[in-house]
Design a protein around this motif. Structure first.
Motif, PDB file in Angstrom:
ATOM      1  N   VAL A 197       0.948  -0.694   0.084  1.00  0.00           N
ATOM      2  CA  VAL A 197      -0.124  -0.161  -0.265  1.00  0.00           C
ATOM      3  C   VAL A 197       0.627   1.054   0.013  1.00  0.00           C
ATOM      4  CG1 VAL A 197      -1.822   1.258   1.120  1.00  0.00           C
ATOM      5  CG2 VAL A 197      -2.016  -1.094   1.071  1.00  0.00           C
ATOM      6  N   LEU A 198       1.982   1.542   0.431  1.00  0.00           N
ATOM      7  CA  LEU A 198       2.941   2.510   0.640  1.00  0.00           C
ATOM      8  C   LEU A 198       3.486   2.302  -0.351  1.00  0.00           C
ATOM      9  CD1 LEU A 198       4.463   1.745   4.080  1.00  0.00           C
ATOM     10  CD2 LEU A 198       3.215   3.997   3.426  1.00  0.00           C
ATOM     11  N   ALA A 199       3.833   1.515  -1.298  1.00  0.00           N
ATOM     12  CA  ALA A 199       4.769   1.595  -2.676  1.00  0.00           C
ATOM     13  C   ALA A 199       3.191   2.064  -3.723  1.00  0.00           C
ATOM     14  CB  ALA A 199       5.029   0.700  -2.871  1.00  0.00           C
ATOM     15  N   ALA A 200       2.180   1.407  -3.588  1.00  0.00           N
ATOM     16  CA  ALA A 200       0.961   2.051  -4.032  1.00  0.00           C
ATOM     17  C   ALA A 200       0.867   3.544  -4.086  1.00  0.00           C
ATOM     18  CB  ALA A 200      -0.194   1.085  -3.866  1.00  0.00           C
ATOM     19  N   LYS A 201       0.703   4.001  -2.861  1.00  0.00           N
ATOM     20  CA  LYS A 201       0.773   5.952  -1.896  1.00  0.00           C
ATOM     21  C   LYS A 201       1.815   6.877  -3.095  1.00  0.00           C
ATOM     22  CE  LYS A 201      -3.308   4.864  -0.493  1.00  0.00           C
ATOM     23  NZ  LYS A 201      -5.010   6.041  -1.301  1.00  0.00           N
ATOM     24  N   LEU A 202       2.949   6.125  -3.175  1.00  0.00           N
ATOM     25  CA  LEU A 202       4.321   6.369  -3.557  1.00  0.00           C
ATOM     26  C   LEU A 202       4.209   6.514  -5.161  1.00  0.00           C
ATOM     27  CD1 LEU A 202       7.736   5.978  -2.624  1.00  0.00           C
ATOM     28  CD2 LEU A 202       7.380   6.527  -5.175  1.00  0.00           C
ATOM     29  N   PHE A 203       3.316   5.826  -5.880  1.00  0.00           N
ATOM     30  CA  PHE A 203       3.002   5.468  -7.766  1.00  0.00           C
ATOM     31  C   PHE A 203       1.937   6.807  -7.938  1.00  0.00           C
ATOM     32  CE2 PHE A 203       3.935   1.260  -7.744  1.00  0.00           C
ATOM     33  CZ  PHE A 203       5.385   1.682  -7.579  1.00  0.00           C
ATOM     34  N   LEU A 204       0.753   7.097  -6.151  1.00  0.00           N
ATOM     35  CA  LEU A 204      -0.120   7.979  -7.322  1.00  0.00           C
ATOM     36  C   LEU A 204       0.386   9.237  -6.757  1.00  0.00           C
ATOM     37  CD1 LEU A 204      -2.834   9.127  -6.890  1.00  0.00           C
ATOM     38  CD2 LEU A 204      -3.326   8.679  -4.634  1.00  0.00           C
ATOM     39  N   GLY A 205       1.660   9.319  -5.733  1.00  0.00           N
ATOM     40  CA  GLY A 205       2.089  11.054  -5.598  1.00  0.00           C
ATOM     41  C   GLY A 205       3.083  11.196  -6.843  1.00  0.00           C
ATOM     42  N   VAL A 206       3.351  10.142  -6.925  1.00  0.00           N
ATOM     43  CA  VAL A 206       4.512  10.258  -7.985  1.00  0.00           C
ATOM     44  C   VAL A 206       3.812  10.929 -10.256  1.00  0.00           C
ATOM     45  CG1 VAL A 206       6.283   9.734 -10.512  1.00  0.00           C
ATOM     46  CG2 VAL A 206       6.671   8.918  -7.628  1.00  0.00           C
ATOM     47  N   PHE A 207       2.279  10.278  -9.610  1.00  0.00           N
ATOM     48  CA  PHE A 207       1.310  10.675 -10.506  1.00  0.00           C
ATOM     49  C   PHE A 207       1.171  11.890 -10.517  1.00  0.00           C
ATOM     50  CE2 PHE A 207      -3.180  10.892 -11.158  1.00  0.00           C
ATOM     51  CZ  PHE A 207      -3.114  10.973 -12.808  1.00  0.00           C
ATOM     52  N   TYR A 208       0.952  12.306  -9.677  1.00  0.00           N
ATOM     53  CA  TYR A 208       0.588  13.771  -8.891  1.00  0.00           C
ATOM     54  C   TYR A 208       0.854  14.658  -9.427  1.00  0.00           C
ATOM     55  CZ  TYR A 208      -3.813  12.329  -6.122  1.00  0.00           C
ATOM     56  OH  TYR A 208      -4.711  11.732  -5.857  1.00  0.00           O
ATOM     57  N   ASN A 209       2.258  15.012  -9.214  1.00  0.00           N
ATOM     58  CA  ASN A 209       4.314  15.424  -9.731  1.00  0.00           C
ATOM     59  C   ASN A 209       3.725  15.307 -10.957  1.00  0.00           C
ATOM     60  OD1 ASN A 209       6.263  16.235  -8.169  1.00  0.00           O
ATOM     61  ND2 ASN A 209       5.559  14.618  -6.848  1.00  0.00           N
ATOM     62  N   LEU A 210       3.733  13.688 -12.232  1.00  0.00           N
ATOM     63  CA  LEU A 210       3.314  14.116 -13.731  1.00  0.00           C
ATOM     64  C   LEU A 210       2.120  14.980 -14.221  1.00  0.00           C
ATOM     65  CD1 LEU A 210       4.319  10.531 -14.458  1.00  0.00           C
ATOM     66  CD2 LEU A 210       6.016  12.452 -14.464  1.00  0.00           C
ATOM     67  N   SER A 211       1.014  15.084 -13.051  1.00  0.00           N
ATOM     68  CA  SER A 211       0.163  15.090 -13.963  1.00  0.00           C
ATOM     69  C   SER A 211       0.233  17.086 -14.297  1.00  0.00           C
ATOM     70  CB  SER A 211      -1.392  15.934 -12.528  1.00  0.00           C
ATOM     71  OG  SER A 211      -0.898  16.871 -11.698  1.00  0.00           O
ATOM     72  N   VAL A 212       1.417  18.197 -13.867  1.00  0.00           N
ATOM     73  CA  VAL A 212       1.545  19.265 -14.328  1.00  0.00           C
ATOM     74  C   VAL A 212       1.500  18.690 -15.888  1.00  0.00           C
ATOM     75  CG1 VAL A 212       4.165  18.646 -14.834  1.00  0.00           C
ATOM     76  CG2 VAL A 212       3.312  21.206 -14.040  1.00  0.00           C
ATOM     77  N   TRP A 213       1.525  18.632 -16.087  1.00  0.00           N
ATOM     78  CA  TRP A 213       1.778  18.015 -18.163  1.00  0.00           C
ATOM     79  C   TRP A 213       0.248  18.663 -18.542  1.00  0.00           C
ATOM     80  CZ3 TRP A 213      -0.978  15.016 -20.665  1.00  0.00           C
ATOM     81  CH2 TRP A 213      -1.044  13.909 -20.613  1.00  0.00           C
ATOM     82  N   TYR A 214      -0.727  17.774 -18.582  1.00  0.00           N
ATOM     83  CA  TYR A 214      -1.842  18.238 -18.484  1.00  0.00           C
ATOM     84  C   TYR A 214      -3.311  19.322 -17.639  1.00  0.00           C
ATOM     85  CZ  TYR A 214      -3.754  15.251 -14.805  1.00  0.00           C
ATOM     86  OH  TYR A 214      -3.987  13.989 -13.765  1.00  0.00           O
TER      87      TYR A 214
END
Length: 251
Positions: A112-129
């Protein structure tokens, strides 16, 4: 809506997809209690999200905006890796927040911690759209994640129970992160420090492996050993990043 599906569908599906001879409510209770042990990661990500979005827009007009976004990503990953190691290596302390009857599900906490980490990276990446006003792309990615969540829960829950739900969560956010990265690279390319991020992530994974592989019966010695591992990782980050920043200033 898709985000809600990703967060709550596992609890709902557990109720209906577990075998008849399994106490569904007990399984949901164990899953929910251990899921909450990722609260430090969740809180950090939420605080980052609320602070980062206005920051990203404020920086967007600057010449070095993309370089700034890249550095933010790197340090975000470093902080979340520290949280991951902190919680997993001291799980024998954190487990007392949920009580002995839920300890059977502690194996899902790293997932679950790793999943949340991925979600956080996704939020970072969302800057493009967001900066390119292509939020429809974000919706498509979120819906894809929701589909992954539902399908994997349906496939995995009957055989693996709440462990299957944890892995569904993991692959949901992993898929969203990967899709967003490659899509964003085409529309709003940012040169993220991928080699550095990968190196630190592999090192964190190795430290986590060592912490699990080395069994120390004495609780105090185990606590000391894990503290040394965590501080060594944090110290390495501080030393290397200070050197990096010094070279950047020199240039």
């Amino acid at each position: 809506m898709a985000g809600m599906i990703n967060e709550v569908s596992d609890k709902i599906l557990l109720k209906y997809l577990l075998p008849a001879n399994v106490d569904a409510q007990a399984q949901i209770g164990v899953y929910g209690a251990n899921y909450k042990l990722a609260i430090l990661m969740t809180l950090f990500i939420q605080m980052f999200r609320y602070a980062a979005e206005p920051f990203f827009f404020a920086e967007s007009g600057k010449k070095d905006a993309k370089a700034t976004y890249s550095r933010v990503m790197t340090y975000f990953v470093l902080f979340t890796l520290l949280i991951f190691l902190g919680v997993t290596m001291f799980i024998d302390v954190f487990k007392y927040f949920i009580g002995p009857k839920f300890w059977a599900g502690l194996m899902i906490v790293p997932i679950v911690l790793a999943a949340k980490l991925f979600l956080g990276v996704f939020y970072n990446l969302s800057v493009w759209y967001k900066l390119t006003n292509k939020t429809l792309y974000g919706a498509v990615i979120a819906l894809t994640g929701a589909a992954v969540t539902i399908v994997l829960n349906i496939v995995l829950i009957p055989k693996y129970g709440y462990l299957g739900s944890a892995w569904a969560n993991f692959f949901c956010y992993l898929s969203m992160m990967i899709i967003s990265y490659f899509w964003g690279r085409r529309i709003y390319p940012i040169k993220y420090q991928l080699k550095k991020i990968a190196a630190y992530t592999l090192l964190a994974g190795f430290i986590y492996y060592i912490s699990r592989a080395v069994t120390i019966e004495n609780n105090y010695l185990a606590f000391l050993f894990h503290t040394v591992l965590l501080l060594s990782f944090a110290g390495l980050i501080i030393v290397r990043e200070k050197r990096y920043l010094a070279t950047q200033k020199a240039d």
